[in-house]
Design a protein around this motif. Structure first.
Motif, PDB file in Angstrom:
ATOM      1  N   PRO A   1      25.976 -35.134  -4.732  1.00  0.00           N
ATOM      2  CA  PRO A   1      25.132 -36.576  -3.868  1.00  0.00           C
ATOM      3  C   PRO A   1      25.052 -37.443  -5.449  1.00  0.00           C
ATOM      4  N   PHE A   2      25.584 -37.828  -5.998  1.00  0.00           N
ATOM      5  CA  PHE A   2      26.145 -39.199  -7.302  1.00  0.00           C
ATOM      6  C   PHE A   2      27.618 -39.395  -6.482  1.00  0.00           C
TER       7      PHE A   2
ATOM      8  N   GLY B   1      25.376 -41.622 -13.906  1.00  0.00           N
ATOM      9  CA  GLY B   1      26.147 -41.946 -12.760  1.00  0.00           C
ATOM     10  C   GLY B   1      26.145 -43.035 -12.268  1.00  0.00           C
ATOM     11  N   ALA B   2      25.130 -43.033 -11.992  1.00  0.00           N
ATOM     12  CA  ALA B   2      25.710 -44.096 -11.433  1.00  0.00           C
ATOM     13  C   ALA B   2      26.188 -45.801 -11.592  1.00  0.00           C
TER      14      ALA B   2
ATOM     15  N   MET C   1      31.807 -48.085 -11.813  1.00  0.00           N
ATOM     16  CA  MET C   1      32.617 -48.448 -12.876  1.00  0.00           C
ATOM     17  C   MET C   1      34.313 -47.918 -11.945  1.00  0.00           C
ATOM     18  N   GLY C   2      33.971 -46.013 -11.872  1.00  0.00           N
ATOM     19  CA  GLY C   2      34.845 -45.986 -10.831  1.00  0.00           C
ATOM     20  C   GLY C   2      35.612 -46.106  -9.385  1.00  0.00           C
ATOM     21  N   GLN C   3      34.902 -47.391  -8.459  1.00  0.00           N
ATOM     22  CA  GLN C   3      34.337 -47.454  -7.254  1.00  0.00           C
ATOM     23  C   GLN C   3      35.020 -48.838  -7.477  1.00  0.00           C
TER      24      GLN C   3
ATOM     25  N   MET D   1      36.432 -37.873  -9.465  1.00  0.00           N
ATOM     26  CA  MET D   1      35.295 -38.294 -10.683  1.00  0.00           C
ATOM     27  C   MET D   1      34.460 -37.038 -10.305  1.00  0.00           C
ATOM     28  N   HIS D   2      34.240 -36.145  -9.163  1.00  0.00           N
ATOM     29  CA  HIS D   2      33.294 -35.026  -8.945  1.00  0.00           C
ATOM     30  C   HIS D   2      34.373 -33.568  -9.981  1.00  0.00           C
ATOM     31  N   ARG D   3      35.344 -33.397  -9.757  1.00  0.00           N
ATOM     32  CA  ARG D   3      35.786 -32.737 -10.167  1.00  0.00           C
ATOM     33  C   ARG D   3      36.054 -32.953 -12.272  1.00  0.00           C
ATOM     34  N   VAL D   4      36.237 -33.487 -11.885  1.00  0.00           N
ATOM     35  CA  VAL D   4      36.174 -34.208 -14.051  1.00  0.00           C
ATOM     36  C   VAL D   4      34.842 -33.707 -14.595  1.00  0.00           C
ATOM     37  N   THR D   5      33.848 -34.085 -13.901  1.00  0.00           N
ATOM     38  CA  THR D   5      32.052 -33.831 -14.266  1.00  0.00           C
ATOM     39  C   THR D   5      32.220 -32.677 -13.876  1.00  0.00           C
TER      40      THR D   5
END
Length: 460
Positions: free
Chosen positions: A170-171, A383-384, A389-391, A400-404
């Motif tokens: 969801p994030f 998370g937000a 920052m990533g975008q 970002m998902h996989r690293v998290t």
């Protein structure tokens, strides 16, 4: 006193959890202690409006995954399907590859959606007998089970239905197959590196004629009678395969072609399909797998109702433990002093939010002794900001998902981790005898894999 209160609260949470006090009590008490030390903040309002609201929100979102995962695991265990899969792998690999057989048995089951706790109980008796026949020190068995259950299938391999792979969705607007190349790379590093380490340790032990050792039987040694009518491997593995196949079909074929404009309505939370499709896919795939496992093994259940009820009740403590940690994180994040910590974390690698995210998740997972708990706290509080920052820097949300997910599976397996403590209890061993190898395969090697993904992801 604000920063001191936060620091003291975190230290006490880690220490008292290690001493065996439930996080259901620790999380609210220690979060409110931090509130009190901050001064001038309403304690009761923080408890009811911040802590409980965050706890409830987490339960609303993720309870179906905990519930269905626990029921599926119990069905697989009580039908003998989990044991059938493990014994098939062991028979094919033989005693000469006892360590690899245990690792792969655990890996197949956890990748198919069986709870790591259930896998530990299902595989331990077989692995113990195999280690005894191969004369491999039993002290290495917990690390082999941990490698197969706590690492590559929990955080790395794309498509795994583990909760650690679902929480980031969801994030970042992603699904469980996010960044498949990097997930596979990290998973292979964990599997290969951990197996090589354990094989080397077994070789050293053989050179000094250590042998299996003298160990009394534990209550887990006979989880199913030896004469149990086990299902054939093809039937046993079918529900596991169905979880992955149905999950993939829904994620890539069905949901992308659905019309879900109704989700924007207030009664459906004013959301969109991208925010819920990942969770929907896991829910549907686990429901189908449960029904399939029951249909294929109906005559093998002693009492199907008891199996379902036991799985249901077994989901409650894990979900509320994790949700309490999320509530704790929400309270800490609401304190004025947390802005100092937040800015420090965000400023660690100002030009690389992926690295900052990895540090935040790993540290919090280590403090709480929970992969899902640490990840949830980090994402609920930061998370937000990380997503923005990533975008802004053009970083893939899939990365970002996989690293998290990968970061949650590093420091989480420190000595106070609940899964580590449970695993040692099942095997009848101690931290002194077995934790060093658990640390290498479940902490050190996953952290190396995480760093590798961060470096490659930053380059490519």
């Amino acid at each position: 006193m604000g920063p001191i209160g936060i620091f003291l609260s975190l230290i006490l949470l880690m220490y008292l959890a290690y001493r065996g006090i439930t996080v259901l009590i620790l999380a609210p008490l220690l979060s409110l202690m931090a509130v009190a030390l901050s001064g001038g903040l309403p304690i009761l309002a923080t408890y009811t409006q911040v802590f409980m609201a965050s706890l409830g929100g987490y339960v609303i979102t993720y309870f179906p995954l905990f519930l269905l995962g626990a029921i599926f695991g119990k069905i697989m265990a009580d039908s003998g399907a989990a044991r059938s899969i493990a014994e098939w792998i062991v028979d094919r690999l033989g005693t000469g590859r006892a360590i690899l057989a245990v690792v792969l048995s655990c890996g197949v089951l956890t990748y198919g959606g069986v709870s790591l706790f259930v896998v530990a109980f299902a595989v331990y008796p077989i692995g113990n007998a195999l280690f005894r026949r191969a004369d491999i020190p039993k002290r290495l068995l917990p690390a082999a089970i941990a490698l197969g259950s706590f690492t590559f299938t929990m955080t790395a391999f794309p498509g795994t239905p583990a909760i650690q792979n679902a929480i980031p969705m969801p994030f970042f607007g992603t699904n469980v197959f996010a960044a498949p190349f990097f997930g596979l790379l990290a998973g292979v590093m964990m599997l290969a590196g951990g197996t090589v380490w354990l094989q080397r340790r077994a070789g050293i032990a053989a050179a000094r004629s250590e042998g299996y050792g003298d160990h009394p039987a534990t209550s887990a040694d006979a989880s199913l009678p030896e004469d149990t009518d086990l299902p054939p491997f093809a039937l046993a593995i079918l529900p596991v395969v169905s979880v992955i196949v149905i999950n993939a079909a829904l994620t890539w074929l069905v949901f992308p072609n659905m019309s879900a404009a109704y989700l924007a309505a207030p009664e459906y939370g004013e959301t969109d399909l991208a925010a819920v499709a990942g969770i929907w896919a896991i829910i549907v795939s686990l429901v189908v797998a449960i029904c399939l496992a029951i249909a294929l093994n109906l005559r093998r259940f002693g009492n199907l109702r008891e199996s379902v009820n036991a799985g249901t009740m077994g989901s409650l403590l894990p979900i509320f433990n994790t949700a309490s940690e999320v509530g704790y994180g929400a309270v800490i994040a609401s304190l004025p002093a947390f802005s100092v910590i937040r800015d420090a974390v965000l400023g660690l690698f100002p030009d690389n939010p992926v690295a900052s995210l990895a540090v935040a998740v790993n540290v919090l997972a280590g403090i709480t002794g929970s992969a899902s708990g640490g990840m949830s706290i980090a994402l609920e509080t930061l998370g937000a900001q990380f997503a923005q920052m990533g975008q802004a820097q053009g970083i893939s949300m899939e990365l970002m998902h996989r690293v998290t997910a990968l970061a949650s599976g590093g420091f989480d397996a420190l000595p106070h981790n609940g899964a580590v403590i449970t695993l040692l209890a099942i095997t009848g061993l101690t931290h002194k005898k077995s934790y060093a190898d658990i640390f290498v395969v479940a902490v050190a090697i996953p952290v190396v894999a995480l760093v590798t993904v961060i470096v490659l992801g930053s380059v490519f």
